[in-house]
Design a protein around this motif. Structure first.
Motif, PDB file in Angstrom:
ATOM      1  N   ILE A 115      -1.229   5.921   7.134  1.00  0.00           N
ATOM      2  CA  ILE A 115      -1.991   5.932   5.841  1.00  0.00           C
ATOM      3  C   ILE A 115      -2.218   4.537   5.651  1.00  0.00           C
ATOM      4  CG2 ILE A 115      -2.132   6.860   3.582  1.00  0.00           C
ATOM      5  CD1 ILE A 115      -0.388   9.176   4.460  1.00  0.00           C
ATOM      6  N   MET A 141     -10.043   0.254   5.788  1.00  0.00           N
ATOM      7  CA  MET A 141     -11.063   0.646   4.849  1.00  0.00           C
ATOM      8  C   MET A 141     -11.275  -0.578   3.894  1.00  0.00           C
ATOM      9  SD  MET A 141     -10.472   4.100   2.564  1.00  0.00           S
ATOM     10  CE  MET A 141     -10.929   5.244   3.280  1.00  0.00           C
ATOM     11  N   SER A 142     -10.611  -1.238   3.487  1.00  0.00           N
ATOM     12  CA  SER A 142     -10.816  -2.053   2.450  1.00  0.00           C
ATOM     13  C   SER A 142     -11.266  -3.526   3.136  1.00  0.00           C
ATOM     14  CB  SER A 142      -9.451  -2.492   1.467  1.00  0.00           C
ATOM     15  OG  SER A 142      -8.898  -1.270   1.013  1.00  0.00           O
ATOM     16  N   LEU A 159     -17.584   2.332  -0.734  1.00  0.00           N
ATOM     17  CA  LEU A 159     -16.492   3.183  -0.714  1.00  0.00           C
ATOM     18  C   LEU A 159     -16.769   4.411  -1.892  1.00  0.00           C
ATOM     19  CD1 LEU A 159     -13.342   0.687  -0.676  1.00  0.00           C
ATOM     20  CD2 LEU A 159     -14.106   2.402   0.777  1.00  0.00           C
ATOM     21  N   LEU A 167      -6.387   2.432  -3.606  1.00  0.00           N
ATOM     22  CA  LEU A 167      -6.987   3.664  -2.792  1.00  0.00           C
ATOM     23  C   LEU A 167      -6.083   4.645  -1.934  1.00  0.00           C
ATOM     24  CD1 LEU A 167      -9.985   1.919  -1.104  1.00  0.00           C
ATOM     25  CD2 LEU A 167     -10.148   3.577  -2.867  1.00  0.00           C
ATOM     26  N   ALA A 168      -4.471   4.099  -2.118  1.00  0.00           N
ATOM     27  CA  ALA A 168      -3.614   4.701  -1.636  1.00  0.00           C
ATOM     28  C   ALA A 168      -3.446   6.277  -1.629  1.00  0.00           C
ATOM     29  CB  ALA A 168      -2.201   4.089  -1.799  1.00  0.00           C
ATOM     30  N   ASP A 170      -5.837   8.665  -2.214  1.00  0.00           N
ATOM     31  CA  ASP A 170      -7.010   9.087  -2.317  1.00  0.00           C
ATOM     32  C   ASP A 170      -7.600   9.392  -3.707  1.00  0.00           C
ATOM     33  OD1 ASP A 170      -7.094   8.913   0.651  1.00  0.00           O
ATOM     34  OD2 ASP A 170      -6.104  10.906   0.403  1.00  0.00           O
ATOM     35  N   VAL A 223       0.940  -1.261   0.024  1.00  0.00           N
ATOM     36  CA  VAL A 223      -0.071  -0.144  -0.183  1.00  0.00           C
ATOM     37  C   VAL A 223       0.992   1.249   0.119  1.00  0.00           C
ATOM     38  CG1 VAL A 223      -1.763   1.095   1.358  1.00  0.00           C
ATOM     39  CG2 VAL A 223      -1.781  -1.239   1.013  1.00  0.00           C
ATOM     40  N   LYS A 243      -5.988   2.520   5.140  1.00  0.00           N
ATOM     41  CA  LYS A 243      -6.508   2.058   3.726  1.00  0.00           C
ATOM     42  C   LYS A 243      -6.820   0.639   3.801  1.00  0.00           C
ATOM     43  CE  LYS A 243      -5.717   6.042   1.849  1.00  0.00           C
ATOM     44  NZ  LYS A 243      -6.971   7.018   1.591  1.00  0.00           N
ATOM     45  N   ALA A 270      -6.795  -1.889  -1.107  1.00  0.00           N
ATOM     46  CA  ALA A 270      -6.223  -0.893  -0.411  1.00  0.00           C
ATOM     47  C   ALA A 270      -4.971   0.136  -1.132  1.00  0.00           C
ATOM     48  CB  ALA A 270      -5.719  -1.475   0.834  1.00  0.00           C
ATOM     49  N   ARG A 271      -4.293  -0.637  -1.840  1.00  0.00           N
ATOM     50  CA  ARG A 271      -3.135  -0.145  -2.568  1.00  0.00           C
ATOM     51  C   ARG A 271      -3.721   0.842  -3.612  1.00  0.00           C
ATOM     52  NH1 ARG A 271       1.169  -3.640  -5.976  1.00  0.00           N
ATOM     53  NH2 ARG A 271      -0.788  -3.978  -7.017  1.00  0.00           N
TER      54      ARG A 271
END
Ligand SMILES: Nc1ncnc2c1ncn2[C@@H]1O[C@H](COP(=O)(O)OP(=O)(O)OP(=O)(O)O)[C@@H](O)[C@H]1O
Length: 257
Positions: free
Chosen positions: A123, A130-131, A190, A159-160, A162, A104, A127, A156-157
């Motif tokens: 961070i 969040m995933s 999401l 979304l790293a 934003d 990530v 993420k 997750a990666r």
């Protein structure tokens, strides 16, 4: 606010030697929508994704993202554009020698060279959670995860940084129906929480029915139709009828209610 599409592709042609994959292909993705992209195997869905994100140079065609022509952008502008989207590749494409957290962190390190290490960890954990993974999964390697967990780590990666735009290539492929439904729900949550626009390649009829606002159909080297499933069902195209109105299509429609 402008209603211009977030992604606009016009007159795209892609070929590999004699093999023409796309010819005169047009597609738009509107702000805030989930556009499902479907088509038989080998119709060029992944090649289309790769062209849009600049990994596949087309023979001809115009591709604009956020109103910017990617082929005309300077290196600096391209970097700025790339920072605004995330990609979940077909097989997750996680680095096997890096932990989930390190995976990530890769895009964050690429764009923010001097970022503080503790902030980076914070961070990444955010993420990951969040995933739909646990913070405890952060130090694990991809080989220690189930298929569904690997998808979440790859999400997750993606979304790293934003992103406001997400590209998902067959996110539910290989998941059991419960895992796939849960992943669909996560994508929808999401999208709503983060205001994402999503370009989603899938063969999963349940995904199309549950979370896609519109669907674009690839066949004959181009997008032959796009619209809601109801709009597509009104078309008299044999592949569209067989796909959406065949036994699996009808089952997915019935499940949606
Ligand atoms: N790097 C490459 N070199 C040569 N041919 C390629 C390359 N990448 C893709 N192709 C060809 O382009 C065509 C489209 O491939 P693509 O992966 O986009 O299909 P797809 O619609 O995503 O298929 P699937 O649903 O099976 O994933 C295929 O015939 C494939 O063999």
């Amino acid at each position: 606010m402008s209603d211009d599409p977030i992604i606009s592709v016009r007159g795209l042609r892609n070929s590999f030697g004699e093999h023409v994959v796309h010819e005169n292909l047009d597609i738009d993705v509107n702000k805030g929508e989930i556009l499902g992209v479907v088509g038989g195997s080998g119709t060029g869905k992944s090649v289309l994704l790769r062209s849009i994100i600049g990994l596949q140079e087309p023979d001809v065609g115009e591709i604009s993202i956020f109103g910017e022509r990617i082929d005309c952008a300077t290196a600096e502008e391209n970097l700025d554009l790339r920072r605004r989207w995330g990609v979940l590749f077909q097989n997750g494409a996680l680095f096997s020698t890096l932990t989930v957290a390190e995976n990530v962190q890769v895009p964050i390190r690429e764009f923010y060279k001097n970022i503080d290490e503790s902030l980076l960890c914070e961070i990444a954990t955010f993420k990951i959670v969040m995933s739909g993974l646990h913070g405890d999964d952060a130090p694990k390697y991809p080989s220690e995860l189930s298929g569904g967990m690997r998808k979440r780590a790859a999400l997750a990666r993606s979304l790293a940084l934003d992103p406001v735009l997400l590209f998902l290539d067959e996110p539910t492929a290989g998941l059991d129906p419960i895992g796939a439904a849960s992943f669909d729900n996560l994508i929808l949550e999401l999208k709503e929480a983060l205001g994402l626009t999503i370009f989603l390649i899938t063969h999963d009829l349940d995904t199309l029915h549950t979370i896609c606002d519109r669907v674009a159909v690839l066949a004959d080297r181009k997008v032959i139709a796009s619209g809601t499933i109801e709009e597509l069902l009104a078309l008299d195209h044999p592949w569209i009828q067989e796909y959406f109105n065949g036994p699996r299509g009808r089952a997915a429609m019935a499940a949606k209610g």
